[in-house]
Design a protein around this motif. Sequence first.
Motif, PDB file in Angstrom:
ATOM      1  N   GLU A 451       0.830  -1.210   0.000  1.00  0.00           N
ATOM      2  CA  GLU A 451       0.000   0.000   0.000  1.00  0.00           C
ATOM      3  C   GLU A 451       0.861   1.256   0.000  1.00  0.00           C
ATOM      4  O   GLU A 451       0.569   2.233  -0.703  1.00  0.00           O
ATOM      5  CB  GLU A 451      -0.930  -0.005   1.212  1.00  0.00           C
ATOM      6  CG  GLU A 451      -1.951   1.130   1.217  1.00  0.00           C
ATOM      7  CD  GLU A 451      -2.921   1.055   2.378  1.00  0.00           C
ATOM      8  OE1 GLU A 451      -3.623   2.071   2.639  1.00  0.00           O
ATOM      9  OE2 GLU A 451      -2.991   0.000   3.043  1.00  0.00           O
ATOM     10  N   PHE A 452       1.952   1.231   0.778  1.00  0.00           N
ATOM     11  CA  PHE A 452       2.842   2.393   0.802  1.00  0.00           C
ATOM     12  C   PHE A 452       3.514   2.580  -0.558  1.00  0.00           C
ATOM     13  O   PHE A 452       3.609   3.699  -1.074  1.00  0.00           O
ATOM     14  CB  PHE A 452       3.905   2.229   1.887  1.00  0.00           C
ATOM     15  CG  PHE A 452       4.859   3.393   1.984  1.00  0.00           C
ATOM     16  CD1 PHE A 452       4.517   4.533   2.690  1.00  0.00           C
ATOM     17  CD2 PHE A 452       6.094   3.360   1.336  1.00  0.00           C
ATOM     18  CE1 PHE A 452       5.396   5.625   2.759  1.00  0.00           C
ATOM     19  CE2 PHE A 452       6.965   4.436   1.401  1.00  0.00           C
ATOM     20  CZ  PHE A 452       6.609   5.572   2.115  1.00  0.00           C
ATOM     21  N   ALA A 453       3.986   1.479  -1.164  1.00  0.00           N
ATOM     22  CA  ALA A 453       4.636   1.568  -2.475  1.00  0.00           C
ATOM     23  C   ALA A 453       3.656   2.063  -3.533  1.00  0.00           C
ATOM     24  O   ALA A 453       3.988   2.926  -4.357  1.00  0.00           O
ATOM     25  CB  ALA A 453       5.209   0.210  -2.863  1.00  0.00           C
ATOM     26  N   ALA A 454       2.439   1.517  -3.522  1.00  0.00           N
ATOM     27  CA  ALA A 454       1.429   1.922  -4.506  1.00  0.00           C
ATOM     28  C   ALA A 454       1.050   3.393  -4.326  1.00  0.00           C
ATOM     29  O   ALA A 454       0.866   4.127  -5.314  1.00  0.00           O
ATOM     30  CB  ALA A 454       0.186   1.039  -4.365  1.00  0.00           C
ATOM     31  N   PHE A 455       0.969   3.839  -3.079  1.00  0.00           N
ATOM     32  CA  PHE A 455       0.661   5.246  -2.786  1.00  0.00           C
ATOM     33  C   PHE A 455       1.734   6.165  -3.364  1.00  0.00           C
ATOM     34  O   PHE A 455       1.431   7.208  -3.960  1.00  0.00           O
ATOM     35  CB  PHE A 455       0.539   5.437  -1.274  1.00  0.00           C
ATOM     36  CG  PHE A 455       0.455   6.871  -0.837  1.00  0.00           C
ATOM     37  CD1 PHE A 455      -0.688   7.629  -1.067  1.00  0.00           C
ATOM     38  CD2 PHE A 455       1.526   7.481  -0.199  1.00  0.00           C
ATOM     39  CE1 PHE A 455      -0.756   8.960  -0.668  1.00  0.00           C
ATOM     40  CE2 PHE A 455       1.467   8.802   0.205  1.00  0.00           C
ATOM     41  CZ  PHE A 455       0.317   9.550  -0.035  1.00  0.00           C
ATOM     42  N   ASN A 456       2.992   5.776  -3.219  1.00  0.00           N
ATOM     43  CA  ASN A 456       4.091   6.586  -3.755  1.00  0.00           C
ATOM     44  C   ASN A 456       4.079   6.633  -5.275  1.00  0.00           C
ATOM     45  O   ASN A 456       4.502   7.616  -5.877  1.00  0.00           O
ATOM     46  CB  ASN A 456       5.436   6.033  -3.261  1.00  0.00           C
ATOM     47  CG  ASN A 456       5.845   6.599  -1.916  1.00  0.00           C
ATOM     48  OD1 ASN A 456       6.569   7.583  -1.842  1.00  0.00           O
ATOM     49  ND2 ASN A 456       5.350   5.996  -0.849  1.00  0.00           N
ATOM     50  N   LEU A 457       3.606   5.561  -5.908  1.00  0.00           N
ATOM     51  CA  LEU A 457       3.572   5.500  -7.365  1.00  0.00           C
ATOM     52  C   LEU A 457       2.278   6.042  -7.949  1.00  0.00           C
ATOM     53  O   LEU A 457       2.167   6.230  -9.167  1.00  0.00           O
ATOM     54  CB  LEU A 457       3.760   4.046  -7.826  1.00  0.00           C
ATOM     55  CG  LEU A 457       5.182   3.480  -7.692  1.00  0.00           C
ATOM     56  CD1 LEU A 457       5.170   1.963  -7.831  1.00  0.00           C
ATOM     57  CD2 LEU A 457       6.099   4.101  -8.735  1.00  0.00           C
ATOM     58  N   GLY A 458       1.286   6.270  -7.091  1.00  0.00           N
ATOM     59  CA  GLY A 458      -0.001   6.756  -7.569  1.00  0.00           C
ATOM     60  C   GLY A 458      -0.784   5.708  -8.344  1.00  0.00           C
ATOM     61  O   GLY A 458      -1.489   6.033  -9.309  1.00  0.00           O
ATOM     62  N   SER A 460      -2.915   1.573  -7.998  1.00  0.00           N
ATOM     63  CA  SER A 460      -3.622   0.689  -7.078  1.00  0.00           C
ATOM     64  C   SER A 460      -2.714  -0.467  -6.658  1.00  0.00           C
ATOM     65  O   SER A 460      -1.716  -0.777  -7.331  1.00  0.00           O
ATOM     66  CB  SER A 460      -4.875   0.117  -7.740  1.00  0.00           C
ATOM     67  OG  SER A 460      -4.521  -0.751  -8.800  1.00  0.00           O
ATOM     68  N   ILE A 461      -3.069  -1.116  -5.553  1.00  0.00           N
ATOM     69  CA  ILE A 461      -2.315  -2.289  -5.103  1.00  0.00           C
ATOM     70  C   ILE A 461      -2.386  -3.393  -6.157  1.00  0.00           C
ATOM     71  O   ILE A 461      -1.399  -4.084  -6.421  1.00  0.00           O
ATOM     72  CB  ILE A 461      -2.846  -2.789  -3.746  1.00  0.00           C
ATOM     73  CG1 ILE A 461      -2.546  -1.763  -2.648  1.00  0.00           C
ATOM     74  CG2 ILE A 461      -2.228  -4.135  -3.382  1.00  0.00           C
ATOM     75  CD1 ILE A 461      -3.074  -2.143  -1.279  1.00  0.00           C
ATOM     76  N   GLU A 462      -3.552  -3.542  -6.789  1.00  0.00           N
ATOM     77  CA  GLU A 462      -3.703  -4.557  -7.831  1.00  0.00           C
ATOM     78  C   GLU A 462      -2.754  -4.292  -8.998  1.00  0.00           C
ATOM     79  O   GLU A 462      -2.113  -5.214  -9.518  1.00  0.00           O
ATOM     80  CB  GLU A 462      -5.151  -4.588  -8.333  1.00  0.00           C
ATOM     81  CG  GLU A 462      -5.396  -5.670  -9.378  1.00  0.00           C
ATOM     82  CD  GLU A 462      -6.846  -5.720  -9.832  1.00  0.00           C
ATOM     83  OE1 GLU A 462      -7.141  -6.509 -10.742  1.00  0.00           O
ATOM     84  OE2 GLU A 462      -7.678  -4.970  -9.273  1.00  0.00           O
ATOM     85  N   ASP A 463      -2.641  -3.039  -9.388  1.00  0.00           N
ATOM     86  CA  ASP A 463      -1.730  -2.676 -10.473  1.00  0.00           C
ATOM     87  C   ASP A 463      -0.283  -2.930 -10.063  1.00  0.00           C
ATOM     88  O   ASP A 463       0.538  -3.405 -10.853  1.00  0.00           O
ATOM     89  CB  ASP A 463      -1.943  -1.212 -10.846  1.00  0.00           C
ATOM     90  CG  ASP A 463      -1.251  -0.835 -12.159  1.00  0.00           C
ATOM     91  OD1 ASP A 463      -0.812  -1.754 -12.884  1.00  0.00           O
ATOM     92  OD2 ASP A 463      -1.149   0.365 -12.459  1.00  0.00           O
ATOM     93  N   LEU A 464       0.036  -2.612  -8.827  1.00  0.00           N
ATOM     94  CA  LEU A 464       1.382  -2.871  -8.315  1.00  0.00           C
ATOM     95  C   LEU A 464       1.709  -4.361  -8.408  1.00  0.00           C
ATOM     96  O   LEU A 464       2.791  -4.749  -8.868  1.00  0.00           O
ATOM     97  CB  LEU A 464       1.489  -2.399  -6.864  1.00  0.00           C
ATOM     98  CG  LEU A 464       2.820  -2.728  -6.155  1.00  0.00           C
ATOM     99  CD1 LEU A 464       3.884  -1.719  -6.542  1.00  0.00           C
ATOM    100  CD2 LEU A 464       2.645  -2.757  -4.647  1.00  0.00           C
TER     101      LEU A 464
END
Length: 668
Positions: A451-458, A460-464
């Motif tokens: 969630e933190f990584a996805a937030f930084n990349l803008g 979704s978690i699914e996309d990550l």
Amino acid sequence: MKIGIGIDTGGTYTDAVVYDFDTASILGSAKALTTKDDLSIGILNALDGLSYDLLQKAEIISLSTTLATNACVEDRGGRAKLIFFGGDKKVIDENGSRYGLPPSGDMYIQESYTNFSGETAQEPDWELFKEEIKNGYDCFDGVGIIEMNAMKNGAATEKKAKALFNERYNIPVICGHELFSELNSLQRGASTLLNARLFPVIKEFLEAIKKSVSERKIDATLIIVRSDGSMMDEKFASVRPVETLLCGPAASTIGGHSLCREKNSIIIDMGGTTTDIALVRDNLPVTVVDGVSIGKWKTFVNGLYVKTFGLGGDSAVHYDSRRIFLEDYRVVPLCVAADQYPVVIDNLRGLLNKKRKHTMFLYEHFTLIKDIKDSPLYTDEEKGFCRALTDRPLMLEEAATILDKDIYNLNIDRLIKDGVVQICGLTPTDIMHIRGDFNRYSKEASMLGAEFAAFNLGISIEDLCDRVYIEAKRKIYMNVVKIALENKYPHYMKGGIGAEVERIINEGFESARKGNKDNLINIGFNTEFTLVGIGAPIRVFLDDVADMLNTKAFIPENYEVANALGAIVGNVSATHTIEIRPMSDAGGIIGYTVYGNDGRRNFKERTDAETFAISEAKDGARVEATNRGAKGDITVTYNIESEEAEAKDCNIYLGTTVTAHAVGASGF
């Protein structure tokens, strides 16, 4: 029953099997986490997953490990120094890095007076040598010694230098002639230095094995797999750890092939730290031509042709403003760390609550692996960082605050490289937990880190998760194509795959993944070789990669422990080479020099030289096989290859090479 135990210790997992030689079948298997702070714990946990009664019946224990492989890929290992007689500083500095050598300033270099023919004009300055090695070597885990033309004079200089060094220090030391007979001194030097760096790696592994076997009261002979898939005893391995360079991948190849029996296959072993790819053609593993290359090291180690690269279930997932990528090195997955340290989940929750983006990977934690408080090798700042980790893992910001530093000026690279401190971070294993492809550890920790990584990349978690899986498949696809191209085209085998070809391979991956058809030109790669997957994570990725290459995927039964199986099926072999060179004057050839086991010997007749060379080669191979642990009858064969050059009206004899090959049982 004739029972053997196969044990493979990888960077992430330790696997074990009980094998029945009479029925050629696996009677039981087990898997446990590798415990780097004390390898014996993981080994004992794996052994305890097997039948105690069968363990007591075992007569032989065969070992393989990727610890040396991983040390090379991650550029880790013990501290070592190379003593180089006859080394040219300019040549070393210009060309040494191609083989893995450090700058000449990091070596001890002294003049050598042995010429290419093996004649020694004068002895090295031994008094100077004794004076200059008086200080500065106590901090090393191992030392390597080579001389430029050692193979032409019976390695007299190397032998004397080793004797003088051993008079002063109780440090493991190895000479180049004890390992290899090839002439390229830079490659021989790199191989010798790497052997010295691996002394503590193999020592720790063998001590852990002996401790575990003793605690479970198993009375069995220990042998270990070499890089070519043959065996050696543990005494030999402790002196020549460089021979274990690809013993884990070699065991995986042999085990994978024995499970699938595909005539032509590409065997892909994905572990926690690295992925190894090997070729089997016409039921025989393909071998290297001029020595194993791995990481920055180009060696003379004989081995199977294996491409090892940094990709595993525990590869660090990192990102920048544009993309996600998988690092070549391993970290502890957040899900695993949280299982052992529940505070990791609390830390991640607190980080997410701050709702702030950052260019650094703030979710990563650091754990202490080794106690260095009494070591003179580390700075006060490094020891202070380790003290902060004594009770629990810390995130970077918290550790920096404790030490009154900012996160940009906290220098902990050496602690990580030396294995004193371990990073815990986001990995494909965490993504597998989120996706439901693996569920042994804390899914919550994986979700929080993602969630933190996805937030930084803008995103979704699914996309990550999708992107991480794509990157893993990309690495597998590209390296499968590379190994196929290198084995099909000698140009690529010799010079490697360049950046332009890599770009085309990547285009092929994207085209296959997306199913795009360009009206002008389509790029794609196909193979008829079966992709055989072994190692726990590979089942998640192999089918898609096989589809992209228009071939079939096969994941055999017991695929998770194929490496341990490969460790127990094999024999002991050794090769020894002797050279013959002509002696000439203005009138032509006047004799023949044989560079034998104890130095040069001259003959007037070529047939006499060949007879002596054959005897020397067979004796050398037999002795080497015995040293590696062969017992009983040893079969020795040989072949002769003569080299000639075409002149205007005749052929000119250049020399002869006699190679003997000895094969024996491992004492079972």
